[in-house]
Design a protein around this motif. Structure first.
Motif, mmCIF file in Angstrom:
data_model
loop_
_atom_site.group_PDB
_atom_site.id
_atom_site.type_symbol
_atom_site.label_atom_id
_atom_site.label_comp_id
_atom_site.label_asym_id
_atom_site.label_seq_id
_atom_site.Cartn_x
_atom_site.Cartn_y
_atom_site.Cartn_z
ATOM 1 N N GLU A 263 0.797 -1.143 0.007
ATOM 2 C CA GLU A 263 -0.077 -0.035 0.005
ATOM 3 C C GLU A 263 0.906 1.257 -0.058
ATOM 4 O OE1 GLU A 263 -3.186 0.097 -0.360
ATOM 5 O OE2 GLU A 263 -3.417 -2.174 -0.400
ATOM 6 N N ASP A 264 2.275 1.177 0.080
ATOM 7 C CA ASP A 264 3.256 2.453 0.243
ATOM 8 C C ASP A 264 3.681 2.661 -1.264
ATOM 9 O OD1 ASP A 264 5.026 4.091 0.742
ATOM 10 O OD2 ASP A 264 6.507 2.741 1.554
ATOM 11 N N PHE A 265 2.708 3.307 -2.120
ATOM 12 C CA PHE A 265 3.282 3.716 -3.232
ATOM 13 C C PHE A 265 3.195 4.836 -3.453
ATOM 14 C CE2 PHE A 265 -1.542 3.107 -3.413
ATOM 15 C CZ PHE A 265 -1.889 4.155 -4.202
ATOM 16 N N LYS A 266 3.745 5.734 -4.574
ATOM 17 C CA LYS A 266 3.571 6.869 -5.123
ATOM 18 C C LYS A 266 3.693 7.025 -6.478
ATOM 19 C CE LYS A 266 6.604 8.804 -1.431
ATOM 20 N NZ LYS A 266 5.438 9.576 -0.620
ATOM 21 N N SER A 267 2.783 7.722 -7.000
ATOM 22 C CA SER A 267 2.269 7.859 -8.630
ATOM 23 C C SER A 267 3.385 8.975 -9.002
ATOM 24 C CB SER A 267 1.037 7.848 -8.735
ATOM 25 O OG SER A 267 0.780 7.677 -10.097
ATOM 26 N N VAL A 268 3.845 8.945 -10.196
ATOM 27 C CA VAL A 268 4.396 10.051 -10.822
ATOM 28 C C VAL A 268 3.772 10.002 -12.326
ATOM 29 C CG1 VAL A 268 6.584 10.914 -11.775
ATOM 30 C CG2 VAL A 268 6.537 9.916 -9.794
ATOM 31 N N VAL A 269 3.200 11.354 -12.757
ATOM 32 C CA VAL A 269 2.641 11.430 -14.089
ATOM 33 C C VAL A 269 3.670 12.159 -14.790
ATOM 34 C CG1 VAL A 269 0.661 12.603 -15.158
ATOM 35 C CG2 VAL A 269 0.364 11.602 -12.909
ATOM 36 N N VAL A 270 3.954 11.620 -16.043
ATOM 37 C CA VAL A 270 5.105 12.001 -16.831
ATOM 38 C C VAL A 270 4.309 12.450 -18.252
ATOM 39 C CG1 VAL A 270 7.380 11.584 -18.130
ATOM 40 C CG2 VAL A 270 6.851 10.688 -15.830
ATOM 41 N N ASP A 271 4.776 13.425 -18.570
ATOM 42 C CA ASP A 271 4.260 14.011 -20.189
ATOM 43 C C ASP A 271 4.843 13.325 -21.278
ATOM 44 O OD1 ASP A 271 3.838 15.589 -22.270
ATOM 45 O OD2 ASP A 271 3.448 17.512 -21.443
ATOM 46 N N ALA A 272 4.299 12.582 -21.995
ATOM 47 C CA ALA A 272 4.866 11.619 -23.052
ATOM 48 C C ALA A 272 5.419 12.346 -24.166
ATOM 49 C CB ALA A 272 3.633 10.718 -23.561
ATOM 50 N N ARG A 273 5.044 13.721 -24.327
ATOM 51 C CA ARG A 273 5.554 14.421 -25.426
ATOM 52 C C ARG A 273 6.950 15.128 -25.006
ATOM 53 N NH1 ARG A 273 0.543 18.550 -24.985
ATOM 54 N NH2 ARG A 273 1.228 18.071 -22.687
ATOM 55 N N ASN A 274 7.217 15.362 -23.882
ATOM 56 C CA ASN A 274 8.525 15.967 -23.642
ATOM 57 C C ASN A 274 9.405 15.233 -22.341
ATOM 58 O OD1 ASN A 274 7.285 16.973 -21.615
ATOM 59 N ND2 ASN A 274 6.992 19.013 -22.319
ATOM 60 N N GLY A 275 8.811 14.205 -21.779
ATOM 61 C CA GLY A 275 9.146 13.553 -20.631
ATOM 62 C C GLY A 275 9.342 14.210 -19.222
ATOM 63 N N GLU A 276 8.560 15.584 -19.179
ATOM 64 C CA GLU A 276 8.667 16.277 -18.189
ATOM 65 C C GLU A 276 7.637 15.654 -17.087
ATOM 66 O OE1 GLU A 276 8.493 20.396 -18.799
ATOM 67 O OE2 GLU A 276 10.260 20.234 -20.137
ATOM 68 N N VAL A 277 7.858 15.891 -15.740
ATOM 69 C CA VAL A 277 6.923 15.584 -14.488
ATOM 70 C C VAL A 277 5.668 16.651 -14.587
ATOM 71 C CG1 VAL A 277 6.334 15.323 -12.039
ATOM 72 C CG2 VAL A 277 8.565 14.378 -13.293
ATOM 73 N N LEU A 278 4.573 16.016 -14.534
ATOM 74 C CA LEU A 278 3.427 16.871 -14.658
ATOM 75 C C LEU A 278 2.843 16.987 -13.332
ATOM 76 C CD1 LEU A 278 1.392 15.656 -17.949
ATOM 77 C CD2 LEU A 278 2.433 17.411 -17.598
ATOM 78 N N GLY A 279 3.100 15.880 -12.514
ATOM 79 C CA GLY A 279 2.584 16.009 -11.396
ATOM 80 C C GLY A 279 2.777 14.494 -10.567
ATOM 81 N N GLN A 280 2.413 14.516 -9.162
ATOM 82 C CA GLN A 280 2.194 13.469 -8.295
ATOM 83 C C GLN A 280 1.079 13.059 -7.584
ATOM 84 O OE1 GLN A 280 5.927 12.549 -6.403
ATOM 85 N NE2 GLN A 280 6.847 14.624 -6.870
ATOM 86 N N PRO A 281 0.109 12.722 -8.162
ATOM 87 C CA PRO A 281 -1.187 12.517 -7.610
ATOM 88 C C PRO A 281 -1.196 11.760 -6.469
ATOM 89 C CG PRO A 281 -1.132 11.380 -9.556
ATOM 90 C CD PRO A 281 0.135 12.152 -9.395
ATOM 91 N N LYS A 282 -1.883 12.132 -5.273
ATOM 92 C CA LYS A 282 -1.712 11.243 -3.992
ATOM 93 C C LYS A 282 -3.051 10.337 -3.741
ATOM 94 C CE LYS A 282 0.945 14.382 -1.562
ATOM 95 N NZ LYS A 282 1.276 15.402 -0.392
ATOM 96 N N PHE A 283 -3.148 9.170 -4.645
ATOM 97 C CA PHE A 283 -4.183 8.267 -4.612
ATOM 98 C C PHE A 283 -4.515 7.718 -3.518
ATOM 99 C CE2 PHE A 283 -2.539 8.128 -8.770
ATOM 100 C CZ PHE A 283 -3.672 8.949 -9.757
ATOM 101 N N ASN A 284 -3.545 7.805 -2.568
ATOM 102 C CA ASN A 284 -3.918 7.017 -1.015
ATOM 103 C C ASN A 284 -4.258 7.884 -0.042
ATOM 104 O OD1 ASN A 284 -1.141 8.309 -0.973
ATOM 105 N ND2 ASN A 284 -0.250 6.669 -0.146
ATOM 106 N N GLU A 285 -4.871 8.860 -0.274
ATOM 107 C CA GLU A 285 -5.618 9.884 0.752
ATOM 108 C C GLU A 285 -6.522 10.868 0.087
ATOM 109 O OE1 GLU A 285 -2.754 13.780 0.610
ATOM 110 O OE2 GLU A 285 -1.772 11.923 1.366
ATOM 111 N N GLY A 286 -7.305 11.442 0.936
ATOM 112 C CA GLY A 286 -8.539 12.066 0.527
ATOM 113 C C GLY A 286 -9.822 11.358 0.588
ATOM 114 N N PHE A 287 -10.895 12.162 0.150
ATOM 115 C CA PHE A 287 -12.380 11.443 0.297
ATOM 116 C C PHE A 287 -12.401 10.305 -0.659
ATOM 117 C CE2 PHE A 287 -16.267 11.358 -1.826
ATOM 118 C CZ PHE A 287 -17.290 11.369 -0.640
ATOM 119 N N MET A 288 -11.878 10.140 -1.908
ATOM 120 C CA MET A 288 -11.995 9.264 -2.870
ATOM 121 C C MET A 288 -11.228 7.922 -2.443
ATOM 122 S SD MET A 288 -14.456 10.320 -4.649
ATOM 123 C CE MET A 288 -14.381 8.914 -5.837
ATOM 124 N N HIS A 289 -10.123 8.219 -1.809
ATOM 125 C CA HIS A 289 -9.563 6.954 -1.226
ATOM 126 C C HIS A 289 -10.050 6.418 -0.096
ATOM 127 C CE1 HIS A 289 -6.025 4.493 0.215
ATOM 128 N NE2 HIS A 289 -6.052 5.123 1.094
#
Length: 385
Positions: A108-134
């Protein structure tokens, strides 16, 4: 026509299967309602990461960076972690999701990195393991109890199916004196709720049975995958017996591996990649799960095992029937295969089911002697939940 003894047996089964599972089914319906619209809620809350518009998007064949560069970008963000899974966004190929964990093992200890497929840059790090929807997701999937929680909810799903089947058997003999859909408004509050409970129950019957059955199948996912690994992958991996997990330094190009996998199945799209040592792969392979381009085949995955060192395809086994059933049941459970209209229909049926479950609890709490209720209703009725 049911005999008195058979009627008593069916009534007993319906009563107790309903009583045991109703509270948990009510919880699942309440938590499942926002999950139907999880993408839309994510956009409203600002937790969904989207690719910014660029001039290159208007080109006939917009450029995409190598998958190796995408993974290198993710590893640079979390150098102390390994890549467990990677997948392109289902609706936007400009985005890659890379899951990073301390080890390849399930966690359950995971981190997500979102990468832009056009230039390889980081778009963000969504936190799927917290918040209301989690919170909603974990309550819906395993009650924060892991595999035991999933199996427990699977058992409740089985009891739900028993309650539905027995309810159908009892519906006809006990409602034969009433017109279909009749709600006796001149009777007491309890009788009106009884009629509404029966009406909505029979209207939502097929949907509730399908959702209950697919939900029960989903709770077996971990066990089915482990059995698949034992039953089929173990034979395919015989040549790799006693070899350690391939380290990152020993691995070949992941982009070359992907190209080899797609060459084997050219009319497919990538669903996700499982890297060596993870739950969906082996210690020696990058496993590419490819999906078709048609509405039905888009839910059926074809695994392709590519040697992580040599980038050569080792095997492309067909998924067994039980994993195919699992994959088909997942989108059917949440109604996310037909767009927003299907989601709205699923939500309305979910709300109707919440009323059925809530009214069932109300009828049980307010329960009086069966004879008194029968006299008041004007029909012979079984014990109600």
């Amino acid at each position: 026509m049911l005999s008195a003894r058979a009627l008593k047996t069916w009534s007993w089964l319906h009563k107790w299967s309903s009583l045991i599972c109703t509270v948990f089914m009510l919880l699942l319906c309440l938590t499942g309602l926002p999950l139907i619209f999880h993408h839309e809620i994510g956009h409203l809350l600002g937790t969904e990461i989207e690719a910014p518009e660029m001039a290159v998007d208007k080109l006939p064949n917009p450029p995409r960076v190598s998958l190796d560069q995408v993974l290198a970008t993710a590893r640079a963000v979390h150098p102390d972690r390994v890549v467990q899974f990677a997948s392109p966004d289902e609706h936007d190929d400009r985005i890659w999701f890379v899951t990073m964990t301390p080890t390849p093992a399930p966690t359950e200890d995971f981190k997500s990195v979102v990468v832009d497929a056009r230039n390889g840059e980081v778009l963000g790090q969504p936190k799927f393991n917290e918040g209301f929807m989690h919170l909603m997701f974990r309550l819906h999937v395993d009650l924060f109890a892991g595999l035991p929680g999933k199996l427990f909810l699977g058992l409740m799903g089985l009891l739900l199916l028993v309650a539905i089947v027995t309810g159908v058997v009892l519906y006809a003999p006990f409602m034969r004196k009433l017109a279909f859909g009749d709600v006796r408004r001149e009777k007491s509050t309890r009788i009106k709720w009884l009629d509404l409970h029966n009406l909505l129950g029979i209207v939502t019957l097929v949907w509730f049975f399908v959702v209950g059955a697919t939900g029960m199948i989903n709770t077996w996912a971990d066990l089915l995958i482990k059995y698949w690994q034992y039953d089929q992958l173990s034979t395919l991996l015989a040549p790799y017996k006693d070899q350690p997990t391939v380290t990152v330094a020993e691995r070949g190009s992941v982009q070359a591996s992907l190209d080899a996998a797609k060459a084997l199945a050219p009319n497919t799209k990538l669903s996700f990649i499982a890297f060596p040592g993870t739950a969906f792969s082996s210690p020696h392979h990058n496993t590419f799960f490819l999906r078709g381009n048609e509405p039905l085949t888009s839910r059926l995955l074809q695994p392709v095992l590519v040697d992580a060192k040599t980038t050569k395809v080792t095997a492309a086994p067909s998924l067994p029937w039980y994993l195919t059933a699992l994959l088909v049941s997942q989108p059917l459970h949440f109604g996310d295969y037909g767009g927003l209209p299907m989601q709205i229909i699923w939500a309305l049926l979910d709300i109707a089911t919440i009323i059925v479950l809530g009214s069932g609890l109300y009828l049980w709490v307010k329960k009086r002697q069966p004879r008194s209720l029968s006299d008041e209703a004007g029909v012979v009725l079984p014990a109600q939940v």
